[in-house]
Write a protein that holds these residues in place. Structure first.
Motif, PDB file in Angstrom:
ATOM      1  N   ASP A 213       1.034  -1.171  -0.140  1.00  0.00           N
ATOM      2  CA  ASP A 213       0.315  -0.313  -0.102  1.00  0.00           C
ATOM      3  C   ASP A 213       0.667   1.334  -0.072  1.00  0.00           C
ATOM      4  O   ASP A 213       2.270   1.379  -0.037  1.00  0.00           O
ATOM      5  N   GLY A 227      -6.441   7.005   3.767  1.00  0.00           N
ATOM      6  CA  GLY A 227      -6.502   5.391   3.426  1.00  0.00           C
ATOM      7  C   GLY A 227      -5.662   4.150   3.079  1.00  0.00           C
ATOM      8  O   GLY A 227      -5.951   2.927   3.102  1.00  0.00           O
ATOM      9  N   ASN A 285      -5.350  -5.411  10.597  1.00  0.00           N
ATOM     10  CA  ASN A 285      -7.430  -5.056  10.435  1.00  0.00           C
ATOM     11  C   ASN A 285      -8.125  -7.011   9.923  1.00  0.00           C
ATOM     12  O   ASN A 285      -7.083  -8.070  10.060  1.00  0.00           O
ATOM     13  N   ARG A 287      -9.841  -7.214   8.188  1.00  0.00           N
ATOM     14  CA  ARG A 287     -10.584  -7.349   7.130  1.00  0.00           C
ATOM     15  C   ARG A 287      -9.646  -7.161   6.117  1.00  0.00           C
ATOM     16  O   ARG A 287      -8.567  -6.995   6.097  1.00  0.00           O
ATOM     17  N   ASP A 290      -8.651  -2.105   1.223  1.00  0.00           N
ATOM     18  CA  ASP A 290      -8.983  -1.266   0.397  1.00  0.00           C
ATOM     19  C   ASP A 290      -7.734   0.313   0.463  1.00  0.00           C
ATOM     20  O   ASP A 290      -7.778   0.820   1.581  1.00  0.00           O
ATOM     21  N   GLU A 292      -5.692  -2.612  -1.058  1.00  0.00           N
ATOM     22  CA  GLU A 292      -5.129  -4.245  -1.539  1.00  0.00           C
ATOM     23  C   GLU A 292      -6.290  -4.585  -1.657  1.00  0.00           C
ATOM     24  O   GLU A 292      -5.905  -5.648  -2.981  1.00  0.00           O
TER      25      GLU A 292
HETATM   26  N1  GLY Z   1      -5.165   0.245   2.616  1.00  0.00           N
HETATM   27  C1  GLY Z   1      -5.051   0.206   4.230  1.00  0.00           C
HETATM   28  C2  GLY Z   1      -6.319  -0.787   4.478  1.00  0.00           C
HETATM   29  O1  GLY Z   1      -7.579  -0.976   3.765  1.00  0.00           O
HETATM   30  O2  GLY Z   1      -6.235  -0.824   5.955  1.00  0.00           O
END
Ligand code: GLY
Ligand code: AMP
Length: 424
Positions: A213, A227, A285, A287, A290, A292
């Motif tokens: 990321d 994010g 995380n 989940r 996002d 990714e």
């Molecule tokens: N892109 C990092 C996240 O979803 O936490």
């Protein structure tokens, strides 16, 4: 099978897009969805935080599997509520989701089970936190709000003066609200970063492909964290490093959660720093990431639905391991002017329909809304272009060429997605 995807971002667009390709899916719904998702699923006007509303809908439509994208409903106990009602819901339950919901819990878990991470100190008292900063040698340190803050609760501070500001914002000004009731200080680590997301039912552990990321808003990793501004996958890791990540972080985390009676079922995301001493956990995380998800699912050749179903049912060992497209995927996020600070919504977006999408190129919507015939912005991260290519440069060229066809006032995106990976 009838499937309900919960969420409205780019991750959920990619999830709905992939699930809709499954021969097992007879109908795909998304709540609340977005205009992009409307082309692959039926949007349902229920907020992702309205757990009772989602459950009512799932009962009414006899949904076979609900797949939850974002962390907030998972941390609020959506899986527990569905389970109690006898409905299958993919994701960790509330106790397991605490791995993301409380950074203090995650750090303590790592400490209890010797999972490698930075040194850390937690405080919920302002004067004690200030005195901690005043009494440490000056130098870089990381200050984090312990709770959920949409990826913005982390301040990487160059010195104690910056750390003092971050502490004041968090504990005194309550910039992150309740999420900032507890502050976590972390030792500042250096090295390339990688995200490894794993699918697990608490017993069987299936790591997905590594991804990288790009969190800071500006090129060259400058400016505040977001994010996520873009992702490249795969990331070339030494086989030894990948083994270390699995044996020192991923497997022990799943086992630690079992030992603490918090069996983890779902996607487990480990954000890692690859230091000269080995991998270190920066965050968990509960989940998929996002953005990714967008490039990972474009590279996933297998049907996703049987993997999700088996995980939720605790039978992941019965499904074949996923197969991946060996090509490189690059995802670039286009954001509203001002993001990650304040930004306007309702700005007209042009050119999305000019992009020739297909198996190698997709535009996944995130913060968009449809008004009449117009597509407008509705969030900070507006949409993301994801492209597959035979190498990094081909994938980048394809993604950036597509992005050039799209425009909206204030639009900005990073120009260097993936280039750091080549360096690292
Ligand atoms: N892109 C990092 C996240 O979803 O936490
Ligand atoms: P997080 O949301 O906790 O992953 O933090 C966001 C970003 O802040 C990470 O991707 C890193 O770039 C940076 N970061 C977080 N923790 C540390 C740490 N202990 N040392 C150095 N950088 C960090």
């Amino acid at each position: 099978m009838k499937v309900l995807v919960v969420g409205s971002g780019g991750r959920e667009h990619a999830l709905a897009w992939k699930i809709a390709q499954s021969p097992l899916a007879t109908r795909v719904y998304c709540a609340p969805g977005n205009p992009g998702i409307a082309s692959v699923a039926d949007n349902v006007d229920i907020s992702s935080d309205d757990i009772q509303g989602l459950l009512r809908f799932a009962n009414q439509e006899a949904i076979d599997l609900t797949v939850v994208g974002p962390e907030a409903p998972l941390c609020a106990g959506i899986v527990d509520a569905f389970k109690k009602a006898g409905r299958l819901c993919f994701g960790p339950d509330k106790a397991a989701a605490e791995l993301e919901g409380s950074k203090a819990f995650a750090r303590q878990l790592c400490q209890r089970h010797r999972i490698p991470g930075p040194g850390f100190w937690t405080f919920d008292n302002l004067s004690m936190a200030r005195s901690f900063v005043d009494n440490r040698p000056d130098g870089p340190i990381v200050v984090k709000a312990s709770g959920l803050a949409a990826g913005k609760g982390v301040a990487v501070c160059k010195n104690n003066a910056e750390a003092r500001v971050a502490v004041t914002e968090c504990l005194e000004q309550r910039r992150f609200g309740e999420a900032g009731r507890t502050v976590v200080f972390e030792e500042f680590l250096e090295g390339p970063e990688v995200s490894l997301i794993t699918l697990t039912d608490g017993e069987t552990i299936v790591p997905l492909e590594p991804a990288r990321d790009h969190k800071p808003v500006g090129d060259g990793d400058t400016g505040p964290n977001t994010g996520g501004m873009g992702v490249v996958t795969p990331v070339a890791l030494m086989p030894r490093m990948l083994r270390q990540i699995e044996t020192q972080v991923v497997f022990p985390t799943v086992h630690a959660m079992n030992r603490e009676k918090r069996r983890y079922q779902g996607f487990l995301y480990a954000g890692l720093m690859l230091t000269t001493q080995g991998p270190r956990v920066l965050e968990y995380n509960c989940r998929l990431g996002d953005p990714e998800t967008q490039p990972l699912l474009m590279r996933l050749k297998s049907d996703l639905l049987p993997l999700l179903l088996a995980t939720a049912e605790g039978k992941l060992s019965t499904v074949e391991a996923p197969e991946w497209d060996s090509r490189v995927a690059v995802c670039v996020v286009a954001c509203s002017g001002g993001y990650p600070g304040d930004y306007k919504k309702g700005v007209p977006i042009f050119g999305v329909d000019r992009v020739a999408t297909g198996a190698d190129l997709q535009v996944f919507h995130a913060g968009t809304q449809q008004r009449g015939g117009d597509l407008l912005t509705a969030g900070g991260r507006v949409l993301a272009v994801t492209a597959l290519g035979d190498d990094l440069h081909k994938a980048r060229d394809k993604a950036y060429a597509a992005l050039k066809q799209i425009e909206f006032a204030g639009m900005h995106y990073r120009k260097d997605i993936g280039l750091g990976a080549a360096k690292a």
